[in-house]
Design a protein around this motif. Structure first.
Motif, PDB file in Angstrom:
ATOM      1  N   MET A 181       0.838  -1.204   0.000  1.00  0.00           N
ATOM      2  CA  MET A 181       0.000   0.000   0.000  1.00  0.00           C
ATOM      3  C   MET A 181       0.869   1.248   0.000  1.00  0.00           C
ATOM      4  O   MET A 181       1.827   1.351   0.743  1.00  0.00           O
ATOM      5  N   LYS A 182       0.501   2.184  -0.861  1.00  0.00           N
ATOM      6  CA  LYS A 182       1.221   3.452  -0.914  1.00  0.00           C
ATOM      7  C   LYS A 182       0.924   4.286   0.329  1.00  0.00           C
ATOM      8  O   LYS A 182      -0.142   4.191   0.921  1.00  0.00           O
ATOM      9  N   LYS A 183       1.871   5.139   0.678  1.00  0.00           N
ATOM     10  CA  LYS A 183       1.631   6.133   1.727  1.00  0.00           C
ATOM     11  C   LYS A 183       0.707   7.203   1.143  1.00  0.00           C
ATOM     12  O   LYS A 183       0.780   7.526  -0.052  1.00  0.00           O
ATOM     13  N   ILE A 184      -0.126   7.761   1.991  1.00  0.00           N
ATOM     14  CA  ILE A 184      -1.044   8.815   1.566  1.00  0.00           C
ATOM     15  C   ILE A 184      -0.771  10.056   2.414  1.00  0.00           C
ATOM     16  O   ILE A 184      -0.832  10.012   3.640  1.00  0.00           O
ATOM     17  N   ILE A 185      -0.447  11.151   1.738  1.00  0.00           N
ATOM     18  CA  ILE A 185      -0.229  12.445   2.388  1.00  0.00           C
ATOM     19  C   ILE A 185      -1.491  13.267   2.168  1.00  0.00           C
ATOM     20  O   ILE A 185      -1.916  13.462   1.025  1.00  0.00           O
ATOM     21  N   ILE A 186      -2.084  13.745   3.245  1.00  0.00           N
ATOM     22  CA  ILE A 186      -3.300  14.558   3.134  1.00  0.00           C
ATOM     23  C   ILE A 186      -3.006  15.943   3.691  1.00  0.00           C
ATOM     24  O   ILE A 186      -2.692  16.099   4.873  1.00  0.00           O
ATOM     25  N   GLY A 187      -3.082  16.938   2.826  1.00  0.00           N
ATOM     26  CA  GLY A 187      -2.964  18.333   3.263  1.00  0.00           C
ATOM     27  C   GLY A 187      -4.356  18.885   3.450  1.00  0.00           C
ATOM     28  O   GLY A 187      -5.184  18.788   2.545  1.00  0.00           O
ATOM     29  N   LEU A 188      -4.642  19.438   4.616  1.00  0.00           N
ATOM     30  CA  LEU A 188      -5.993  19.930   4.876  1.00  0.00           C
ATOM     31  C   LEU A 188      -6.138  21.410   4.514  1.00  0.00           C
ATOM     32  O   LEU A 188      -5.209  22.196   4.682  1.00  0.00           O
ATOM     33  N   GLY A 189      -7.331  21.752   4.044  1.00  0.00           N
ATOM     34  CA  GLY A 189      -7.646  23.118   3.672  1.00  0.00           C
ATOM     35  C   GLY A 189      -9.041  23.196   3.100  1.00  0.00           C
ATOM     36  O   GLY A 189      -9.801  22.230   3.136  1.00  0.00           O
ATOM     37  N   ASN A 190      -9.376  24.346   2.568  1.00  0.00           N
ATOM     38  CA  ASN A 190     -10.667  24.564   1.910  1.00  0.00           C
ATOM     39  C   ASN A 190     -10.410  24.918   0.452  1.00  0.00           C
ATOM     40  O   ASN A 190      -9.467  25.653   0.153  1.00  0.00           O
ATOM     41  N   PRO A 191     -11.245  24.413  -0.470  1.00  0.00           N
ATOM     42  CA  PRO A 191     -11.036  24.707  -1.889  1.00  0.00           C
ATOM     43  C   PRO A 191     -11.483  26.116  -2.265  1.00  0.00           C
ATOM     44  O   PRO A 191     -12.296  26.720  -1.570  1.00  0.00           O
ATOM     45  N   GLY A 192     -10.929  26.615  -3.358  1.00  0.00           N
ATOM     46  CA  GLY A 192     -11.378  27.884  -3.908  1.00  0.00           C
ATOM     47  C   GLY A 192     -10.466  29.049  -3.569  1.00  0.00           C
ATOM     48  O   GLY A 192      -9.781  29.042  -2.549  1.00  0.00           O
ATOM     49  N   PRO A 193     -10.470  30.071  -4.438  1.00  0.00           N
ATOM     50  CA  PRO A 193      -9.561  31.212  -4.296  1.00  0.00           C
ATOM     51  C   PRO A 193      -9.779  32.028  -3.021  1.00  0.00           C
ATOM     52  O   PRO A 193      -8.855  32.616  -2.497  1.00  0.00           O
ATOM     53  N   ARG A 194     -10.992  32.032  -2.487  1.00  0.00           N
ATOM     54  CA  ARG A 194     -11.277  32.825  -1.296  1.00  0.00           C
ATOM     55  C   ARG A 194     -10.461  32.345  -0.089  1.00  0.00           C
ATOM     56  O   ARG A 194     -10.186  33.088   0.837  1.00  0.00           O
ATOM     57  N   TYR A 195     -10.056  31.076  -0.079  1.00  0.00           N
ATOM     58  CA  TYR A 195      -9.414  30.488   1.101  1.00  0.00           C
ATOM     59  C   TYR A 195      -7.912  30.268   0.966  1.00  0.00           C
ATOM     60  O   TYR A 195      -7.268  29.839   1.917  1.00  0.00           O
ATOM     61  N   VAL A 196      -7.332  30.551  -0.178  1.00  0.00           N
ATOM     62  CA  VAL A 196      -5.945  30.156  -0.460  1.00  0.00           C
ATOM     63  C   VAL A 196      -4.975  30.536   0.647  1.00  0.00           C
ATOM     64  O   VAL A 196      -4.187  29.708   1.104  1.00  0.00           O
ATOM     65  N   PHE A 197      -4.998  31.779   1.088  1.00  0.00           N
ATOM     66  CA  PHE A 197      -4.011  32.242   2.067  1.00  0.00           C
ATOM     67  C   PHE A 197      -4.591  32.421   3.468  1.00  0.00           C
ATOM     68  O   PHE A 197      -4.144  33.262   4.241  1.00  0.00           O
ATOM     69  N   THR A 198      -5.580  31.593   3.809  1.00  0.00           N
ATOM     70  CA  THR A 198      -6.134  31.616   5.159  1.00  0.00           C
ATOM     71  C   THR A 198      -5.365  30.645   6.047  1.00  0.00           C
ATOM     72  O   THR A 198      -4.681  29.738   5.569  1.00  0.00           O
ATOM     73  N   ARG A 199      -5.500  30.839   7.345  1.00  0.00           N
ATOM     74  CA  ARG A 199      -4.800  29.987   8.308  1.00  0.00           C
ATOM     75  C   ARG A 199      -5.175  28.513   8.140  1.00  0.00           C
ATOM     76  O   ARG A 199      -4.336  27.640   8.286  1.00  0.00           O
ATOM     77  N   HIS A 200      -6.437  28.258   7.853  1.00  0.00           N
ATOM     78  CA  HIS A 200      -6.903  26.875   7.718  1.00  0.00           C
ATOM     79  C   HIS A 200      -6.303  26.170   6.495  1.00  0.00           C
ATOM     80  O   HIS A 200      -6.447  24.964   6.370  1.00  0.00           O
ATOM     81  N   ASN A 201      -5.658  26.902   5.602  1.00  0.00           N
ATOM     82  CA  ASN A 201      -5.142  26.291   4.368  1.00  0.00           C
ATOM     83  C   ASN A 201      -3.652  25.998   4.395  1.00  0.00           C
ATOM     84  O   ASN A 201      -3.049  25.733   3.354  1.00  0.00           O
ATOM     85  N   VAL A 202      -3.056  26.022   5.566  1.00  0.00           N
ATOM     86  CA  VAL A 202      -1.623  25.735   5.668  1.00  0.00           C
ATOM     87  C   VAL A 202      -1.302  24.331   5.140  1.00  0.00           C
ATOM     88  O   VAL A 202      -0.261  24.118   4.531  1.00  0.00           O
ATOM     89  N   GLY A 203      -2.202  23.386   5.344  1.00  0.00           N
ATOM     90  CA  GLY A 203      -1.980  22.027   4.826  1.00  0.00           C
ATOM     91  C   GLY A 203      -1.911  22.015   3.306  1.00  0.00           C
ATOM     92  O   GLY A 203      -1.021  21.376   2.717  1.00  0.00           O
ATOM     93  N   PHE A 204      -2.831  22.728   2.650  1.00  0.00           N
ATOM     94  CA  PHE A 204      -2.802  22.843   1.187  1.00  0.00           C
ATOM     95  C   PHE A 204      -1.508  23.502   0.724  1.00  0.00           C
ATOM     96  O   PHE A 204      -0.849  23.032  -0.214  1.00  0.00           O
TER      97      PHE A 204
END
Length: 193
Positions: free
Chosen positions: A1-24
């Motif tokens: 099984m491959k390793k899976i890296i999950i970066g958390l965030g919210n989709p869309g341009p409105r959220y790109v540079f928000t705190r919650h999008n550090v994973g993305f």
């Protein structure tokens, strides 16, 4: 099984540079840093987008933060059963100062709804995580408003000073024991470097 890296965030341009999008931001930078050495194949589904290599898969759930775990159901369809120990999740942490990260082999959601959703989908909290500090919320702000607020220009410059070390930690987690990676990165302030 491959390793899976999950970066958390919210989709869309409105959220790109928000705190919650550090994973993305971190997984995007990870791909950018490794593109010249690694052949990435784009992948997408109803609940995620990302990249695949021979060794691992990088996923950005596009279901919004609170439903991040839904991406695992489609990943299971594509890759078969997923063991929690093969997952690394990268996300923001309001309990850590900007410039710090904390790596753990497992643990609770700690109030983070994206992690809570992943724990629910896996029925396990036994996965590695890289928590990246985004500072505590000011007392006058609601937590949801804070994590969905954009970084100031100065904060954004500083967050990029920790994203590269977070990418280095991610690379090491793919190949090394989590305890060794914790010893190397936990407790450091990367703004002092």
């Amino acid at each position: 099984m491959k390793k899976i890296i999950i970066g958390l965030g919210n989709p869309g341009p409105r959220y790109v540079f928000t705190r919650h999008n550090v994973g993305f931001l971190t997984v995007d930078r990870f791909v950018e840093l490794n593109k010249r050495y690694i052949d990435y194949k784009k992948i997408s589904a109803k609940t995620f987008e990302g990249f695949e290599t021979n060794e691992y898969v990088i996923v950005k759930p596009i279901t919004y933060m609170n439903l991040s775990g839904q991406s695992l159901f489609e990943l299971k369809k594509k890759y078969g059963e997923i063991e929690a120990q093969n997952i690394i999740v990268v996300y923001d942490d309001v309990e850590l100062d900007l410039g710090k990260m904390r790596i753990r082999p497992k643990g609770s959601a700690g109030g983070h709804n994206g992690v809570k959703s992943i724990i629910g989908a896996l029925n396990s909290d036994d996965f590695a995580r890289i928590r990246i500090g985004v500072n505590k919320k000011p007392p006058y702000m609601d937590l949801a408003d804070y994590v969905l607020s954009e970084f100031s220009k100065n904060e954004l410059e500083n967050i990029y000073k920790i994203i590269d070390p977070a990418c280095e930690a991610l690379e090491e987690l793919l190949n090394e024991d989590v305890q060794n990676v914790m010893n190397k990165f936990n407790g450091k302030n990367f703004l002092d470097a």
